[in-house]
Design a protein around this motif. Structure first.
Motif, mmCIF file in Angstrom:
data_model
loop_
_atom_site.group_PDB
_atom_site.id
_atom_site.type_symbol
_atom_site.label_atom_id
_atom_site.label_comp_id
_atom_site.label_asym_id
_atom_site.label_seq_id
_atom_site.Cartn_x
_atom_site.Cartn_y
_atom_site.Cartn_z
ATOM 1 N N SER A 45 0.824 -1.219 0.000
ATOM 2 C CA SER A 45 0.000 0.000 0.000
ATOM 3 C C SER A 45 0.859 1.271 0.000
ATOM 4 C CB SER A 45 -0.906 0.012 1.232
ATOM 5 O OG SER A 45 -0.123 0.304 2.377
ATOM 6 N N GLU A 68 -3.127 -13.271 10.703
ATOM 7 C CA GLU A 68 -3.512 -14.150 11.807
ATOM 8 C C GLU A 68 -2.485 -15.282 11.976
ATOM 9 O OE1 GLU A 68 -7.525 -14.259 12.530
ATOM 10 O OE2 GLU A 68 -7.813 -12.395 11.402
ATOM 11 N N GLY A 95 -3.815 -6.041 13.447
ATOM 12 C CA GLY A 95 -3.642 -6.849 14.654
ATOM 13 C C GLY A 95 -2.619 -7.961 14.471
ATOM 14 N N THR A 135 -2.777 0.039 11.146
ATOM 15 C CA THR A 135 -3.179 0.358 9.765
ATOM 16 C C THR A 135 -4.557 -0.236 9.440
ATOM 17 O OG1 THR A 135 -2.145 -1.620 8.847
ATOM 18 C CG2 THR A 135 -0.759 0.344 9.020
ATOM 19 N N THR A 139 -8.765 -3.976 15.801
ATOM 20 C CA THR A 139 -8.404 -4.866 16.918
ATOM 21 C C THR A 139 -8.159 -4.131 18.233
ATOM 22 O OG1 THR A 139 -6.024 -4.751 16.548
ATOM 23 C CG2 THR A 139 -7.238 -6.399 15.278
ATOM 24 N N THR A 144 -3.859 -3.015 23.953
ATOM 25 C CA THR A 144 -4.105 -4.120 24.894
ATOM 26 C C THR A 144 -2.841 -4.874 25.309
ATOM 27 O OG1 THR A 144 -4.412 -5.881 23.247
ATOM 28 C CG2 THR A 144 -6.347 -4.532 23.764
ATOM 29 N N ALA A 147 -2.058 -10.854 22.955
ATOM 30 C CA ALA A 147 -1.597 -11.224 21.612
ATOM 31 C C ALA A 147 -2.241 -12.568 21.292
ATOM 32 C CB ALA A 147 -0.082 -11.329 21.574
ATOM 33 N N ILE A 184 -12.149 -4.447 4.470
ATOM 34 C CA ILE A 184 -11.366 -4.560 5.718
ATOM 35 C C ILE A 184 -11.771 -3.430 6.682
ATOM 36 C CG2 ILE A 184 -9.050 -4.789 6.717
ATOM 37 C CD1 ILE A 184 -8.042 -5.834 4.085
ATOM 38 N N THR A 188 -13.010 -4.889 10.223
ATOM 39 C CA THR A 188 -12.246 -4.472 11.405
ATOM 40 C C THR A 188 -13.040 -3.425 12.193
ATOM 41 O OG1 THR A 188 -10.920 -2.819 10.177
ATOM 42 C CG2 THR A 188 -10.005 -5.023 10.372
ATOM 43 N N HIS A 274 -10.621 -12.557 11.819
ATOM 44 C CA HIS A 274 -11.176 -12.214 13.135
ATOM 45 C C HIS A 274 -12.341 -11.226 13.033
ATOM 46 C CE1 HIS A 274 -10.888 -11.338 17.480
ATOM 47 N NE2 HIS A 274 -11.024 -10.068 17.141
HETATM 48 N N1 NAD Z 1 -4.242 -8.234 20.614
HETATM 49 C C1 NAD Z 1 -5.503 -7.923 20.644
HETATM 50 O O1 NAD Z 1 -5.968 -7.266 21.573
HETATM 51 C C2 NAD Z 1 -6.370 -8.348 19.503
HETATM 52 C C3 NAD Z 1 -7.725 -7.987 19.488
HETATM 53 C C4 NAD Z 1 -8.500 -8.417 18.426
HETATM 54 C C5 NAD Z 1 -7.927 -9.177 17.393
HETATM 55 N N2 NAD Z 1 -6.618 -9.505 17.441
HETATM 56 C C6 NAD Z 1 -5.969 -10.321 16.382
HETATM 57 O O2 NAD Z 1 -5.603 -9.445 15.315
HETATM 58 C C7 NAD Z 1 -5.587 -10.192 14.089
HETATM 59 C C8 NAD Z 1 -6.452 -9.486 13.056
HETATM 60 O O3 NAD Z 1 -5.966 -8.188 12.827
HETATM 61 P P1 NAD Z 1 -6.696 -7.196 11.798
HETATM 62 O O4 NAD Z 1 -8.159 -7.448 11.837
HETATM 63 O O5 NAD Z 1 -6.223 -5.839 12.111
HETATM 64 O O6 NAD Z 1 -6.205 -7.678 10.371
HETATM 65 P P2 NAD Z 1 -4.745 -8.126 9.833
HETATM 66 O O7 NAD Z 1 -3.663 -7.469 10.574
HETATM 67 O O8 NAD Z 1 -4.739 -9.633 9.775
HETATM 68 O O9 NAD Z 1 -4.788 -7.540 8.350
HETATM 69 C C9 NAD Z 1 -5.742 -8.008 7.418
HETATM 70 C C10 NAD Z 1 -5.250 -7.745 6.002
HETATM 71 O O10 NAD Z 1 -5.297 -6.349 5.756
HETATM 72 C C11 NAD Z 1 -4.085 -5.921 5.139
HETATM 73 N N3 NAD Z 1 -3.873 -4.511 5.535
HETATM 74 C C12 NAD Z 1 -3.722 -4.030 6.790
HETATM 75 N N4 NAD Z 1 -3.626 -2.694 6.767
HETATM 76 C C13 NAD Z 1 -3.711 -2.308 5.464
HETATM 77 C C14 NAD Z 1 -3.707 -1.048 4.814
HETATM 78 N N5 NAD Z 1 -3.644 0.110 5.490
HETATM 79 N N6 NAD Z 1 -3.827 -1.027 3.462
HETATM 80 C C15 NAD Z 1 -3.950 -2.180 2.765
HETATM 81 N N7 NAD Z 1 -3.989 -3.409 3.341
HETATM 82 C C16 NAD Z 1 -3.875 -3.476 4.675
HETATM 83 C C17 NAD Z 1 -3.022 -6.866 5.665
HETATM 84 O O11 NAD Z 1 -1.925 -6.945 4.779
HETATM 85 C C18 NAD Z 1 -3.805 -8.176 5.750
HETATM 86 O O12 NAD Z 1 -3.754 -8.858 4.516
HETATM 87 C C19 NAD Z 1 -6.135 -11.569 14.420
HETATM 88 O O13 NAD Z 1 -5.091 -12.496 14.588
HETATM 89 C C20 NAD Z 1 -6.864 -11.344 15.711
HETATM 90 O O14 NAD Z 1 -7.010 -12.520 16.469
HETATM 91 C C21 NAD Z 1 -5.832 -9.089 18.456
#
Ligand code: NAD
Ligand code: ZN
Length: 380
Positions: A45, A68, A95, A135, A139, A144, A147, A184, A188, A274
């Motif tokens: 991106s 994930e 996340g 980004t 999450t 938090t 992980a 997304i 999200t 997620h």
């Molecule tokens: N630690 C915590 O408190 C907590 C809370 C909830 C979920 N999680 C975990 O977080 C993970 C999910 O994270 P997520 O939902 O943020 O998604 P992710 O980090 O898995 O990203 C999803 C997709 O979006 C793409 N992407 C991300 N930002 C982008 C951008 N700005 N432009 C273009 N593409 C982009 C990534 O490359 C990826 O392919 C899971 O493993 C979940 O279990 C953690």
């Protein structure tokens, strides 16, 4: 008032362009060698290049973080970072990237392994400080102490929770989600809404978590559809980014409930993202929970929509749940069957969801196996 506590990163920078603050952070902590965690989607991106320019020190970039990740992939990442003399970790991503960074921050040079932490997370202690630059807008991992990793041999996702993983620095810059694909933003964003509403209606809700959960909902309800459907609506995107952070802060004090518990086996067994699995379950679970948290839902109505004294608590709670249903419909969230899940599997998924006791014990209404199956059926 019941006893409660809340954790917060020590420094949070926010606002468009605030990613420039990364330079100050690195100078302040006098970091000499940085590990910059990202993934291939974020790098494509263009964000990686823009953020790298703010680093006034030597650094290595690690892009090998799948969405994930499982714990073996985090272990392999740790192997790459070890022996590089890293004294600061910067995570640029959703996340998945942030959770991997938080785990490496407690594993670098540690006498315990990630397998040990899966069994006993209490032994984790911070080895290297972290900077989180989210980004995605869901999450709240940037706020938090959790992980989450997949344990492939068991087909489950496991949350490793320890205060040592609270990030040190957070940068909330809406430029990071300017080009985030709408699907997304939707999934999200709904994850952030789940965090807020589950924290507010959960049994562990308290005045500290309420403050952040309610404010997250005030920001998300009027913004989420615009943030998805009008990519240029940066005011809506800014609201979503801030709300995702607030949702994460609320989790440190309260916690999620049955939406997240029933969502875990969908991620563990079927690799459903997620945010998507939570989005599918949000409305059915809240409709099921409604009788046990009518007053709390009515308070959300008063704070977020209007304080209309002609409506009963029940009518207000119904209005909130109907609104959730309408948002999920409008955002075209996929169904369980679109992932190849059939009615035959629901009983075993339901049992696995009920077994996520860490979250189920916080649900305002006890749930039987048949009730959990009925909730999945609604998402089928
Ligand atoms: N630690 C915590 O408190 C907590 C809370 C909830 C979920 N999680 C975990 O977080 C993970 C999910 O994270 P997520 O939902 O943020 O998604 P992710 O980090 O898995 O990203 C999803 C997709 O979006 C793409 N992407 C991300 N930002 C982008 C951008 N700005 N432009 C273009 N593409 C982009 C990534 O490359 C990826 O392919 C899971 O493993 C979940 O279990 C953690
Ligand atoms: Zn979540």
């Amino acid at each position: 008032m019941k006893n409660c506590s809340l954790r917060m990163p020590s420094c949070v920078m926010a606002g468009t362009g605030s990613v420039a603050g990364l330079t100050d952070i690195i100078n302040t902590v006098s970091a000499r060698h940085i590990a910059l965690f990202c993934d291939k989607g974020v790098a494509a991106s263009g964000l990686l290049e823009a953020v790298s320019r703010k680093i006034p020190a030597s650094y290595d970039t690690y892009l090998d973080i799948p969405p994930e990740p499982d714990y073996l992939q985090v272990e392999s990442l740790l192997g790459q970072v070890e022996a590089r003399g890293t004294d600061l970790i910067v995570a640029l991503g959703g996340g998945s990237v942030m959770d991997a960074a938080k785990l490496v921050s407690v594993l670098l040079g540690a006498e315990y392994s990630i397998r040990d932490l899966l069994k006993d997370p209490a032994q984790a202690c911070k080895k290297v400080p972290t900077v989180m630059i989210p980004t995605t807008c869901g999450t709240g991992s940037e706020a938090t102490c959790n992980a989450i990793v997949l344990v492939p041999e068991d087909g489950v996702k496991v949350g490793i929770v320890n205060n040592a993983m609270i990030p040190d620095y957070v940068i909330l810059d809406a430029d990071m989600i300017r080009l985030l694909p709408p699907g997304i933003v939707a999934s999200t964003g709904l994850d952030a809404l789940c965090h807020a509403i589950e924290c507010y209606t959960g049994l562990k809700a308290n005045p500290l978590s309420d403050l952040y959960a309610l404010e997250a909902m005030r920001l998300i309800f009027p913004s989420i559809e615009r943030a998805v459907k009008e990519p240029e609506a940066m005011d809506a995107k800014e609201n979503m980014l801030l709300a995702a952070f607030y949702g994460g802060v609320a989790i440190t004090s309260s916690g999620t409930t049955a939406v997240h518990a029933l969502s875990y086996p969908l991620g563990g067994r079927h690799h459903i993202a997620h945010g998507v699995s939570n989005a599918m379950l949000l409305a059915p679970v809240m409709r099921f929970n409604m009788v046990a948290c009518t007053d709390r839902l009515a308070q959300i109505h008063d704070a977020v929509f209007s304080n209309d004294s002609t409506l009963s608590s029940h009518e207000k709670a119904e209005a909130v749940v109907s609104r959730l249903e309408a948002i999920v419909r409008a955002l075209d969230i996929p169904t369980l069957s679109s992932f190849g899940i059939s009615a035959d599997e629901l009983a075993s998924l339901a049992q696995a969801g009920l077994d996520v006791r860490r979250l189920m014990v916080n649900n305002p209404r006890p749930m039987t196996l048949d009730e959990a199956i009925a909730i999945y059926k609604e998402a089928l």
